[in-house]
Enzyme design. Structure first.
Site, PDB file in Angstrom:
ATOM      1  N   SER A 114       0.837  -1.200   0.000  1.00  0.00           N
ATOM      2  CA  SER A 114       0.000   0.000   0.000  1.00  0.00           C
ATOM      3  C   SER A 114       0.876   1.257   0.000  1.00  0.00           C
ATOM      4  O   SER A 114       1.689   1.435  -0.908  1.00  0.00           O
ATOM      5  CB  SER A 114      -0.960  -0.041   1.194  1.00  0.00           C
ATOM      6  N   ASP A 157      -9.425  -4.892  -5.258  1.00  0.00           N
ATOM      7  CA  ASP A 157      -8.766  -3.723  -4.670  1.00  0.00           C
ATOM      8  C   ASP A 157      -9.164  -2.508  -5.483  1.00  0.00           C
ATOM      9  O   ASP A 157      -8.964  -2.468  -6.701  1.00  0.00           O
ATOM     10  CB  ASP A 157      -7.243  -3.917  -4.700  1.00  0.00           C
ATOM     11  N   HIS A 172      -7.720  -5.497  -0.909  1.00  0.00           N
ATOM     12  CA  HIS A 172      -6.547  -4.772  -0.431  1.00  0.00           C
ATOM     13  C   HIS A 172      -6.092  -5.346   0.913  1.00  0.00           C
ATOM     14  O   HIS A 172      -6.904  -5.643   1.786  1.00  0.00           O
ATOM     15  CB  HIS A 172      -6.880  -3.288  -0.279  1.00  0.00           C
TER      16      HIS A 172
END
Length: 342
Positions: free
Chosen positions: A177, A280, A310
């Site tokens: 991320s 995601d 995610h």
């Protein structure tokens, strides 16, 4: 008669327990993000459970913390696979996720996943505690992570905080991320810096946090999927960008492959592993990153998880989490062996 495609469509495959945890994280994140752009960190402490460093080997991994600069709370946690003390080991400098706003190396999920990396990949892992937005805006996070590389490049520093078998000539930058964003940009910066001993030879970008002014198809189609939403990412980018510069998500630190992208065609960026998930919201930005690297002539590998969301890999109960750890291991050892034969 026309043929029809009856192949099954991907579906989000998460057990109930994982869905509940993701929902709780989202709820507390939203509650902590105030409308005025500040963070209520007292709320986050209710779910941000910490793990202490353990000098005694636990499940084949020992850990210790190293403070680099107390004034900016810059420190890192070192993970040493104790069952491979006689082997020459690569070093993985890991940068955690959290939208540049939340979490740390001692957060329980990141401590656990870095232990898994050290044990399964057989690498010395250095997990960086960088400053968080909005209290510290860009470029604080990127500067902190790069300063850790410079610190480790000094032999006296390295000998005090890393085991003797940690090979700084086989250094990988990894992150998920926001940490994936950091891994790319810090690697790009490292390519233009003259280190004495350290050499970055690979990048692992797990569902990197990129964006842009455009609303992509995945951002709209996947509204309501766990953890990431347009509302949350817009808030985080606004908290991250320097005040007074205007809010523009096409800033090259955000939209890495966008209209203001840096020309990396002449930069000797090392091989990159890019991980994307089908559910995601950031999926399209991550695929664009992969395509941009490929178009720029870089060695890049794409790993897709069509049924995942995610941050799936921090949940060890998911088979895909173990699969990803194995793929990171294979990538690191493949790149390391290729460098060794040059």
């Amino acid at each position: 008669m026309e043929a029809t495609d009856k192949s099954p469509q991907p579906s989000l495959s998460l057990p109930l327990r994982t869905r509940i945890v993701l929902s709780a994280i989202s709820t507390f994140t939203d509650a902590a993000c105030r409308k005025n752009g500040t963070v209520n960190r007292r709320i986050i402490t209710l779910v941000d459970f910490k793990s202490q460093a353990t000098s005694k080997s636990t499940n084949g991994v020992s850990t210790h913390d190293v403070v680099l600069d107390q004034t900016r709370n810059l420190w890192f946690r070192v993970y040493v696979p104790t069952e491979h003390a006689g082997e020459d080991l690569p070093v993985m400098v890991f940068m955690h996720g959290g939208g540049f706003v939340f979490l740390s190396p001692d957060a329980l999920p990141y401590d656990a996943v870095c232990r898994r990396f050290a044990r399964k990949v057989r690498a010395v892992v250095v997990s960086v505690n960088y400053r968080l937005a909005p209290e510290h805006r860009y470029p604080a996070q990127h500067d902190d992570c790069f300063d850790v590389l410079k610190f480790l490049d000094d032999e006296e520093n390295r000998s005090k905080c890393l085991p003797e078998n940690a090979n700084m000539l086989r250094c990988f930058l990894a992150g998920d991320s926001a940490g994936g964003n950091l891994a790319h940009h810090v690697a790009q910066r490292a390519c233009e810096f003259n280190f004495r001993r350290l050499k970055v030879i690979g990048v692992v970008a797990i569902q990197p946090f990129f964006g842009g002014e455009e609303r992509t198809e995945s951002e709209t189609r996947l509204a309501g999927t766990p953890l990431v939403s347009i509302k949350r990412t817009d808030w985080m980018w606004n908290a991250f960008l320097p005040e007074g510069e205007g809010f523009n998500r096409d800033h090259p630190i955000i939209n890495v492959s966008g209209p203001q992208a840096v020309d990396i065609s002449e930069i000797k960026l090392p091989p990159v592993m890019v991980v994307v998930a089908g559910f995601d919201v950031l999926h399209d930005w991550q695929k664009r990153y992969y395509e941009w690297l490929k178009k720029s002539g870089k060695e890049v590998y794409l790993f897709e998880y069509p049924n995942m969301c995610h941050a799936f890999y921090i949940f060890p109960e998911l088979p895909e989490s173990g699969q990803l750890i194995d793929q990171v291991k294979d990538f690191i050892h493949k790149v390391s062996s290729n460098v060794a034969t040059l």
